[in-house]
Design an enzyme around this catalytic site. Structure first.
Site, mmCIF file in Angstrom:
data_model
loop_
_atom_site.group_PDB
_atom_site.id
_atom_site.type_symbol
_atom_site.label_atom_id
_atom_site.label_comp_id
_atom_site.label_asym_id
_atom_site.label_seq_id
_atom_site.Cartn_x
_atom_site.Cartn_y
_atom_site.Cartn_z
ATOM 1 N N SER A 212 0.857 -1.202 0.000
ATOM 2 C CA SER A 212 0.000 0.000 0.000
ATOM 3 C C SER A 212 0.880 1.235 0.000
ATOM 4 O O SER A 212 1.997 1.206 0.550
ATOM 5 C CB SER A 212 -0.879 0.012 1.247
ATOM 6 N N TYR B 42 -1.014 0.176 10.682
ATOM 7 C CA TYR B 42 -1.223 -0.408 9.345
ATOM 8 C C TYR B 42 -0.068 -0.019 8.407
ATOM 9 O O TYR B 42 0.483 -0.867 7.708
ATOM 10 C CB TYR B 42 -2.559 0.095 8.784
HETATM 11 N N1 LIG Z 1 -8.864 -1.448 0.010
HETATM 12 C C1 LIG Z 1 -7.883 -0.547 0.047
HETATM 13 O O1 LIG Z 1 -8.124 0.684 0.090
HETATM 14 C C2 LIG Z 1 -6.456 -0.993 -0.018
HETATM 15 C C3 LIG Z 1 -5.477 -0.036 -0.330
HETATM 16 C C4 LIG Z 1 -4.140 -0.428 -0.362
HETATM 17 C C5 LIG Z 1 -3.801 -1.734 -0.078
HETATM 18 N N2 LIG Z 1 -4.774 -2.646 0.238
HETATM 19 C C6 LIG Z 1 -4.344 -4.000 0.566
HETATM 20 O O2 LIG Z 1 -4.794 -4.893 -0.427
HETATM 21 C C7 LIG Z 1 -5.095 -6.170 0.156
HETATM 22 C C8 LIG Z 1 -6.504 -6.547 -0.225
HETATM 23 O O3 LIG Z 1 -7.400 -5.549 0.266
HETATM 24 P P1 LIG Z 1 -8.954 -5.554 -0.096
HETATM 25 O O4 LIG Z 1 -9.361 -4.149 -0.328
HETATM 26 O O5 LIG Z 1 -9.216 -6.571 -1.129
HETATM 27 O O6 LIG Z 1 -9.549 -5.972 1.326
HETATM 28 P P2 LIG Z 1 -10.697 -7.020 1.714
HETATM 29 O O7 LIG Z 1 -11.706 -7.125 0.637
HETATM 30 O O8 LIG Z 1 -11.119 -6.618 3.083
HETATM 31 O O9 LIG Z 1 -9.915 -8.400 1.758
HETATM 32 C C9 LIG Z 1 -8.947 -8.677 2.722
HETATM 33 C C10 LIG Z 1 -8.854 -10.185 2.822
HETATM 34 O O10 LIG Z 1 -7.866 -10.505 3.799
HETATM 35 C C11 LIG Z 1 -8.397 -11.597 4.537
HETATM 36 N N3 LIG Z 1 -7.738 -11.735 5.831
HETATM 37 C C12 LIG Z 1 -7.646 -10.828 6.823
HETATM 38 N N4 LIG Z 1 -6.975 -11.356 7.858
HETATM 39 C C13 LIG Z 1 -6.667 -12.631 7.503
HETATM 40 C C14 LIG Z 1 -6.003 -13.693 8.153
HETATM 41 N N5 LIG Z 1 -5.525 -13.587 9.401
HETATM 42 N N6 LIG Z 1 -5.878 -14.867 7.485
HETATM 43 C C15 LIG Z 1 -6.373 -15.017 6.255
HETATM 44 N N7 LIG Z 1 -7.000 -14.053 5.580
HETATM 45 C C16 LIG Z 1 -7.171 -12.871 6.216
HETATM 46 C C17 LIG Z 1 -9.871 -11.293 4.665
HETATM 47 O O11 LIG Z 1 -10.545 -12.444 5.042
HETATM 48 P P3 LIG Z 1 -12.055 -12.437 5.611
HETATM 49 O O12 LIG Z 1 -12.898 -12.378 4.379
HETATM 50 O O13 LIG Z 1 -12.123 -13.725 6.348
HETATM 51 O O14 LIG Z 1 -12.185 -11.223 6.490
HETATM 52 C C18 LIG Z 1 -10.149 -10.846 3.234
HETATM 53 O O15 LIG Z 1 -10.383 -11.944 2.409
HETATM 54 C C19 LIG Z 1 -4.879 -6.006 1.667
HETATM 55 O O16 LIG Z 1 -3.606 -6.489 2.005
HETATM 56 C C20 LIG Z 1 -4.942 -4.506 1.871
HETATM 57 O O17 LIG Z 1 -4.193 -4.107 2.996
HETATM 58 C C21 LIG Z 1 -6.093 -2.311 0.256
#
Ligand SMILES: NC(=O)c1ccc[n+]([C@@H]2O[C@H](COP(=O)([O-])OP(=O)(O)OC[C@H]3O[C@@H](n4cnc5c(N)ncnc54)[C@H](OP(=O)(O)O)[C@@H]3O)[C@@H](O)[C@H]2O)c1
Length: 256
Positions: free
Chosen positions: A149, A162
């Site tokens: 990120s 974070y």
């Molecule tokens: N959305 C943003 O604005 C953004 C920006 C920059 C970077 N990112 C990064 O991109 C990645 C994906 O984000 P996203 O937006 O797709 O978020 P998301 O839809 O909330 O997905 C996050 C996933 O991580 C899983 N997870 C969390 N803790 C876990 C654990 N202990 N073991 C296994 N799985 C776990 C969640 O599982 P559950 O379904 O079981 O909760 C979910 O499937 C993340 O690393 C996030 O930090 C996101």
């Protein structure tokens, strides 16, 4: 990663319900005969996700699910071996998307909670990356996509737990990229800005906010192309180039 026609054959998603990872899989060229394994904590919810994804990818692509928790590092090596077997022997592409935004206020008063955020975003995911790296070395090929990120490029007061976890993951991916290159492995680091979706629900969108689909398209383009560090949107590369060198006193006065 590609068959003779340029399609993807086998994909492992760590964090199988991630909106960004699922948007990426939908943008990839997964050919009939291809296999996708969605790994995550809630296998019941994952089954529904897998059904939807399977419908979108079309007949001939198999989508399966597997239980996996990023924080259970002792099981990562065995899990990756089982995942490879389920995917037909090799894992061509791994999307490492598990992560939590966490509650910064709670982290500052509850160190044990902060540790769970750091573990889900960095320690556990880094251990999983090492397990995947072992598989890549055995295979002699494989592409790893690490969802970092821009928050990790310079930690902000508002979300430094974070941000620090992503800084660690980003640095880890950089080193792993160098380590795996001689073994035929490739590591792509993705640095999205604010993405409107599940993780940011209820929050005020930051400047240059984007959508999961834009991230998916950018990552898929990187997988089939040569770019190993991907900012989404692309302008954030310049924005954060400046952010990183601002004097601390100026950086602290920025909103957010
Ligand atoms: N959305 C943003 O604005 C953004 C920006 C920059 C970077 N990112 C990064 O991109 C990645 C994906 O984000 P996203 O937006 O797709 O978020 P998301 O839809 O909330 O997905 C996050 C996933 O991580 C899983 N997870 C969390 N803790 C876990 C654990 N202990 N073991 C296994 N799985 C776990 C969640 O599982 P559950 O379904 O079981 O909760 C979910 O499937 C993340 O690393 C996030 O930090 C996101």
């Amino acid at each position: 990663v590609k068959d003779a026609l340029g399609g993807v054959q086998s994909v492992l998603v760590l964090g199988g319900r991630s909106e960004l990872a699922l948007a990426t899989v939908r943008s990839l060229d997964v050919r009939p005969g291809g296999r996708v394994l969605l790994a995550g904590r809630d296998t019941v919810a994952l089954e529904a996700t897998a059904n939807d994804l399977g419908r979108d990818l079309g007949a001939g692509v198999t989508v399966e699910v597997a239980g996996w928790d990023a924080t259970e590092s002792a099981g990562h090596a065995a899990f990756v071996g089982q995942a490879a077997a389920k995917l037909g022997g090799d894992i061509d592409l791994v999307l490492v998307a598990a992560g939590v935004l966490g509650d910064q206020d709670r982290s500052e008063t509850d160190p044990a909670y902060a540790a769970t955020v750091l573990d889900a975003n960095f320690t556990g995911v880094a251990a999983a990356l090492l397990a995947v790296a072992g598989q890549v070395r055995t295979q002699g090929h494989g592409t790893l996509v690490v969802f970092s990120s821009v928050a990790g490029l310079r930690a902000r007061r508002a979300n430094f737990v974070y941000g620090a976890s992503k800084a660690g993951l980003d640095a880890f991916a950089e080193g792993l990229s160098a380590a795996l290159a001689p073994a035929g492995g490739r590591v792509i680091t993705v640095r999205p800005g604010f993405v409107k979706g599940r993780m940011t629900a209820g929050m005020t969108a930051a400047p240059f906010a984007t959508e999961p689909e834009a991230v998916g398209k950018a990552v898929a383009a990187a997988v089939s192309g040569r770019r190993d560090v991907v900012y989404v949107p692309g302008i954030l590369q310049a924005v954060f180039g400046v952010m990183r060198v601002l004097p601390r006193a100026v950086f602290r006065k920025l909103p957010g």
